[in-house]
Design an enzyme around this catalytic site. Sequence first.
Site, PDB file in Angstrom:
ATOM      1  N   HIS A   1       0.794  -1.232   0.000  1.00  0.00           N
ATOM      2  CA  HIS A   1       0.000   0.000   0.000  1.00  0.00           C
ATOM      3  C   HIS A   1       0.828   1.285   0.000  1.00  0.00           C
ATOM      4  CE1 HIS A   1       1.031  -0.253   4.243  1.00  0.00           C
ATOM      5  NE2 HIS A   1       0.737   1.021   4.345  1.00  0.00           N
TER       6      HIS A   1
HETATM    7  C1  UD1 Z   1      -1.877   5.355   6.418  1.00  0.00           C
HETATM    8  C2  UD1 Z   1      -0.520   5.717   7.026  1.00  0.00           C
HETATM    9  C3  UD1 Z   1       0.463   4.590   6.755  1.00  0.00           C
HETATM   10  C4  UD1 Z   1      -0.065   3.261   7.209  1.00  0.00           C
HETATM   11  C5  UD1 Z   1      -1.408   3.016   6.559  1.00  0.00           C
HETATM   12  C6  UD1 Z   1      -1.999   1.686   7.002  1.00  0.00           C
HETATM   13  C7  UD1 Z   1       0.015   8.123   7.006  1.00  0.00           C
HETATM   14  C8  UD1 Z   1       0.873   9.142   6.404  1.00  0.00           C
HETATM   15  N1  UD1 Z   1       0.027   6.916   6.415  1.00  0.00           N
HETATM   16  O1  UD1 Z   1      -1.718   5.335   5.021  1.00  0.00           O
HETATM   17  O2  UD1 Z   1       1.655   4.852   7.461  1.00  0.00           O
HETATM   18  O3  UD1 Z   1       0.833   2.237   6.864  1.00  0.00           O
HETATM   19  O4  UD1 Z   1      -2.284   4.091   6.928  1.00  0.00           O
HETATM   20  O5  UD1 Z   1      -3.235   1.458   6.539  1.00  0.00           O
HETATM   21  O6  UD1 Z   1      -0.654   8.385   7.983  1.00  0.00           O
HETATM   22  N2  UD1 Z   1      -9.328   5.136   2.716  1.00  0.00           N
HETATM   23  C9  UD1 Z   1     -10.588   4.627   2.727  1.00  0.00           C
HETATM   24  N3  UD1 Z   1     -11.127   4.266   3.927  1.00  0.00           N
HETATM   25  C10 UD1 Z   1     -10.470   4.424   5.104  1.00  0.00           C
HETATM   26  C11 UD1 Z   1      -9.179   4.976   5.075  1.00  0.00           C
HETATM   27  C12 UD1 Z   1      -8.620   5.314   3.882  1.00  0.00           C
HETATM   28  O7  UD1 Z   1     -11.228   4.463   1.689  1.00  0.00           O
HETATM   29  O8  UD1 Z   1     -11.022   4.067   6.152  1.00  0.00           O
HETATM   30  C13 UD1 Z   1      -8.721   5.480   1.429  1.00  0.00           C
HETATM   31  C14 UD1 Z   1      -8.997   6.914   1.086  1.00  0.00           C
HETATM   32  O9  UD1 Z   1      -9.169   7.018  -0.285  1.00  0.00           O
HETATM   33  C15 UD1 Z   1      -7.723   7.619   1.459  1.00  0.00           C
HETATM   34  C16 UD1 Z   1      -6.678   6.531   1.175  1.00  0.00           C
HETATM   35  O10 UD1 Z   1      -7.340   5.299   1.498  1.00  0.00           O
HETATM   36  O11 UD1 Z   1      -7.527   8.783   0.735  1.00  0.00           O
HETATM   37  C17 UD1 Z   1      -5.430   6.665   1.971  1.00  0.00           C
HETATM   38  O12 UD1 Z   1      -5.710   6.785   3.377  1.00  0.00           O
HETATM   39  P1  UD1 Z   1      -4.711   7.635   4.318  1.00  0.00           P
HETATM   40  O13 UD1 Z   1      -5.110   7.537   5.728  1.00  0.00           O
HETATM   41  O14 UD1 Z   1      -4.546   8.992   3.753  1.00  0.00           O
HETATM   42  O15 UD1 Z   1      -3.326   6.912   4.121  1.00  0.00           O
HETATM   43  P2  UD1 Z   1      -2.972   5.371   4.051  1.00  0.00           P
HETATM   44  O16 UD1 Z   1      -2.485   5.079   2.701  1.00  0.00           O
HETATM   45  O17 UD1 Z   1      -4.080   4.541   4.604  1.00  0.00           O
END
Ligand code: UD1
Length: 388
Positions: A215
């Site tokens: 991811h």
């Molecule tokens: C975050 C952490 C990363 C961790 C990962 C584990 C940061 C900088 N990154 O990255 O260190 O390894 O979590 O999962 O904090 N989304 C959903 N539903 C959710 C959450 C996210 O659909 O419940 C999608 C959204 O489109 C969002 C994308 O995933 O924009 C990324 O989520 P985000 O929290 O920004 O970063 P992660 O890639 O999950």
Amino acid sequence: MKIFLVAGARPNFMKVAPIIRAIKRHNRLINKVLVHTGQHYDYEMSKVFFEDLELPEPDIYLGAGSGSHAEQTGQIMIKFEEVLLEGKPDLVVVVGDVNSTIACALASVKLHIPVAHVEAGLRSFDRTMPEEINRLLTDAISDYLFTPSPDADENLKNEGIPDSKIFLVGDIMVDSLLFNLEKAKKSKILERLGLRKSLSDGGSLTTDYSLLTLHRPSNVDDKDSFSKIIAALTEIAKRIPIIFPAHLRTKKQIETFGLRRHFNDMGSGRRKKTVNKGIYLLEPLGYLDFLNLMMQAKFVLTDSGGIQEETTVLDIPCLTLRDTTERPITISQGTNVLVWNNTQKIINEAFKVLDGKGKQGKAYELWDGKTAPRIVDILVNSFQPAAR
Ligand code: UD1
């Protein structure tokens, strides 16, 4: 002593669970308030972890949600500042390296509220990783730095942080892993995926399998890098099925880049078809199901941080799809090998495992499941409420 304990994203939940258990032993001394920032909000990214880890409902939910880094971090800071002003905690405890970690640490210190950082001192020395920036900044402003391994202590000392703030306590994730091992063994995920016969049919493994998570933006937001990894996976999957519970970010990118054809869809994994060769795409899994799959995998391919540690504790070979790691002890002492997005290297290392030459390892001595009680004891013994 009033403590705000912050969790926001998937890798935080298994780190706060043992702290909550350890605090219970001091519940006359400590008033704990669990704050969920809402960085992760979907069932598979958040709620299932509360169920699996038997976490209490958050006392405060900030509902920050997704956005760009600045938007997300800013939203969390604004909302967390409000609850700090109202709740006036004596201490804020943050864990890991996600955006919620730095956002809540920064909002707290600006209000002169001391911060404890659990999992401090880890460094990949790659400042293009958002987590590296979060780690550096959180450590620079925290008052208690709880580290998992001696390399983390060295990093902090090299950055000029005084010894008096650094506490080598071990790896908090291992507390959750060891605590939940027996429960995880009872998961039915292998039967659900057709990897094991049901108990009435003998319960044996029908096929060896490997497990994949992917991811990191540097891998999945870059089509070239993602394609190099898929080329390796395709070769490996000719010898052993690859089970791939995919992060929501990764699923979106597979569609965006038109890479769907490389994967077999397993949906939520409820079909009882036998798994053969190929890469099997699944919904993200809960903590116990994932632990069960990891424990019995031939090897794990990942770009996650925590999984490098968990595989070392479980003595399962881990091929890390990155060129650096902030957890070098999993290489020097554990089962971890860095293979990045180097197609040939990924294949070679996977085949080594399949040919019986996989890396074995041993966890660091303080990864013993007692990190959270050590942290809480230090806080109770050394904490002086600030005069406000
Ligand atoms: C975050 C952490 C990363 C961790 C990962 C584990 C940061 C900088 N990154 O990255 O260190 O390894 O979590 O999962 O904090 N989304 C959903 N539903 C959710 C959450 C996210 O659909 O419940 C999608 C959204 O489109 C969002 C994308 O995933 O924009 C990324 O989520 P985000 O929290 O920004 O970063 P992660 O890639 O999950």
